[in-house]
Each structure stands twice: as C-alpha cells, then as structure tokens.
Write a protein that holds these residues in place. Sequence first.
Motif, PDB file in Angstrom:
ATOM      1  N   UNK A 199       0.828  -1.209   0.000  1.00 10.36           N
ATOM      2  CA  UNK A 199       0.000   0.000   0.000  1.00 10.36           C
ATOM      3  C   UNK A 199       0.860   1.256   0.000  1.00 10.36           C
ATOM      4  N   UNK A 200       1.915   1.240   0.809  1.00 13.49           N
ATOM      5  CA  UNK A 200       2.833   2.385   0.868  1.00 13.49           C
ATOM      6  C   UNK A 200       3.426   2.647  -0.512  1.00 13.49           C
ATOM      7  N   UNK A 201       3.912   1.588  -1.166  1.00 13.20           N
ATOM      8  CA  UNK A 201       4.530   1.753  -2.486  1.00 13.20           C
ATOM      9  C   UNK A 201       3.511   2.245  -3.511  1.00 13.20           C
ATOM     10  N   UNK A 202       2.288   1.703  -3.470  1.00 13.49           N
ATOM     11  CA  UNK A 202       1.268   2.108  -4.434  1.00 13.49           C
ATOM     12  C   UNK A 202       0.900   3.578  -4.267  1.00 13.49           C
ATOM     13  N   UNK A 203       0.674   4.002  -3.031  1.00 13.25           N
ATOM     14  CA  UNK A 203       0.294   5.398  -2.783  1.00 13.25           C
ATOM     15  C   UNK A 203       1.442   6.336  -3.127  1.00 13.25           C
ATOM     16  N   UNK A 204       2.653   6.007  -2.699  1.00 14.10           N
ATOM     17  CA  UNK A 204       3.799   6.867  -3.005  1.00 14.10           C
ATOM     18  C   UNK A 204       4.052   6.931  -4.510  1.00 14.10           C
ATOM     19  N   UNK A 205       3.928   5.796  -5.191  1.00 12.95           N
ATOM     20  CA  UNK A 205       4.129   5.787  -6.649  1.00 12.95           C
ATOM     21  C   UNK A 205       3.143   6.708  -7.346  1.00 12.95           C
ATOM     22  N   UNK A 206       1.898   6.699  -6.885  1.00 12.14           N
ATOM     23  CA  UNK A 206       0.895   7.581  -7.480  1.00 12.14           C
ATOM     24  C   UNK A 206       1.317   9.040  -7.330  1.00 12.14           C
ATOM     25  N   UNK A 216      -7.551   3.835  -5.152  1.00 10.80           N
ATOM     26  CA  UNK A 216      -6.813   2.577  -4.959  1.00 10.80           C
ATOM     27  C   UNK A 216      -7.745   1.395  -5.168  1.00 10.80           C
ATOM     28  N   UNK A 217      -8.959   1.471  -4.606  1.00  9.28           N
ATOM     29  CA  UNK A 217      -9.928   0.393  -4.755  1.00  9.28           C
ATOM     30  C   UNK A 217     -10.328   0.235  -6.216  1.00  9.28           C
ATOM     31  N   UNK A 218     -10.566   1.345  -6.886  1.00  9.06           N
ATOM     32  CA  UNK A 218     -10.945   1.297  -8.297  1.00  9.06           C
ATOM     33  C   UNK A 218      -9.839   0.653  -9.122  1.00  9.06           C
ATOM     34  N   UNK A 219      -8.598   1.033  -8.869  1.00  4.72           N
ATOM     35  CA  UNK A 219      -7.472   0.456  -9.607  1.00  4.72           C
ATOM     36  C   UNK A 219      -7.363  -1.049  -9.364  1.00  4.72           C
ATOM     37  N   UNK A 220      -7.529  -1.455  -8.106  1.00  5.89           N
ATOM     38  CA  UNK A 220      -7.474  -2.886  -7.780  1.00  5.89           C
ATOM     39  C   UNK A 220      -8.611  -3.645  -8.462  1.00  5.89           C
ATOM     40  N   UNK A 221      -9.809  -3.047  -8.481  1.00  2.56           N
ATOM     41  CA  UNK A 221     -10.952  -3.701  -9.126  1.00  2.56           C
ATOM     42  C   UNK A 221     -10.711  -3.844 -10.619  1.00  2.56           C
ATOM     43  N   UNK A 222     -10.154  -2.821 -11.246  1.00  5.37           N
ATOM     44  CA  UNK A 222      -9.888  -2.880 -12.679  1.00  5.37           C
ATOM     45  C   UNK A 222      -8.880  -3.987 -12.977  1.00  5.37           C
ATOM     46  N   UNK A 223      -7.807  -4.040 -12.212  1.00  4.10           N
ATOM     47  CA  UNK A 223      -6.797  -5.082 -12.426  1.00  4.10           C
ATOM     48  C   UNK A 223      -7.416  -6.460 -12.249  1.00  4.10           C
ATOM     49  N   UNK A 224      -8.224  -6.619 -11.210  1.00  9.90           N
ATOM     50  CA  UNK A 224      -8.878  -7.902 -10.953  1.00  9.90           C
ATOM     51  C   UNK A 224      -9.836  -8.259 -12.086  1.00  9.90           C
ATOM     52  N   UNK A 225     -10.615  -7.282 -12.556  1.00  7.28           N
ATOM     53  CA  UNK A 225     -11.579  -7.531 -13.637  1.00  7.28           C
ATOM     54  C   UNK A 225     -10.872  -7.864 -14.947  1.00  7.28           C
TER      55      UNK A 225
END
Length: 105
Positions: A14-21, A39-48
């Motif tokens: 989570x730290x890496x994802x937020x900092x990368x953004x 973050x949730x939207x991005x995870x849902x898109x990747x999962x979908x």
Amino acid sequence: MSVLAPDEPADVAAVKQVLSYFVLHPLAADDLEGIARWRLLEEMIISRIDETNRALAWLVAQGFLHVHTNGPGPIFSLNPDNLDDAQAFLADQDAGADAGPKGRD
C-alpha cells in the motif's frame, strides 16, 4: 478513526502504491477517502481484467467466441456457428447459477 496512526505498521504494498501515485502525479492532492477510492478502483480494474482474460480464453477454447489478431491487440466476437450452443450454455448456467462454467470441458 484517526487519519494518521504512525505507531501502527503499514502495508508495504500500500505504501509503495500510494507513493508511486504521488511521484507520478506530483501535483495531485486528495483526502483519505479519495485516495482509498482510487486505490480500490485500480485494484478492481486489475482484478476484472484478469478475470475477463481468463473468461475470454475459456470462451475461445470452447468455440463460443472467435479471436481476431490482425490488429495491435486481439478482438473477440461471437462464433455464429455456436450460437445455439452458447444460448444452451447460458440457460444451463442460469439453472445452476453457483456451479461455475460446466458442460464443455
């Protein structure tokens, strides 16, 4: 809920994802809920995308869909020769909704 709880361990991913953004978008600013939403939207898109990829591969393997690879990426379309089978498959799935894809392995 405290917005900042520095004594609690943070999830490294989570730290890496937020900092990368924020590194990629240095002018970005958002509140806790806004950041959690994207973050949730991005995870849902990747999962979908992953789920859809597996579903498309299965449908092509079963002959329900054609895959056309003439362009930069594959294009999928219904195989009209198997329309009756596709309709029967969907009806069968509706009858046993929790069973998952079955009947054409």
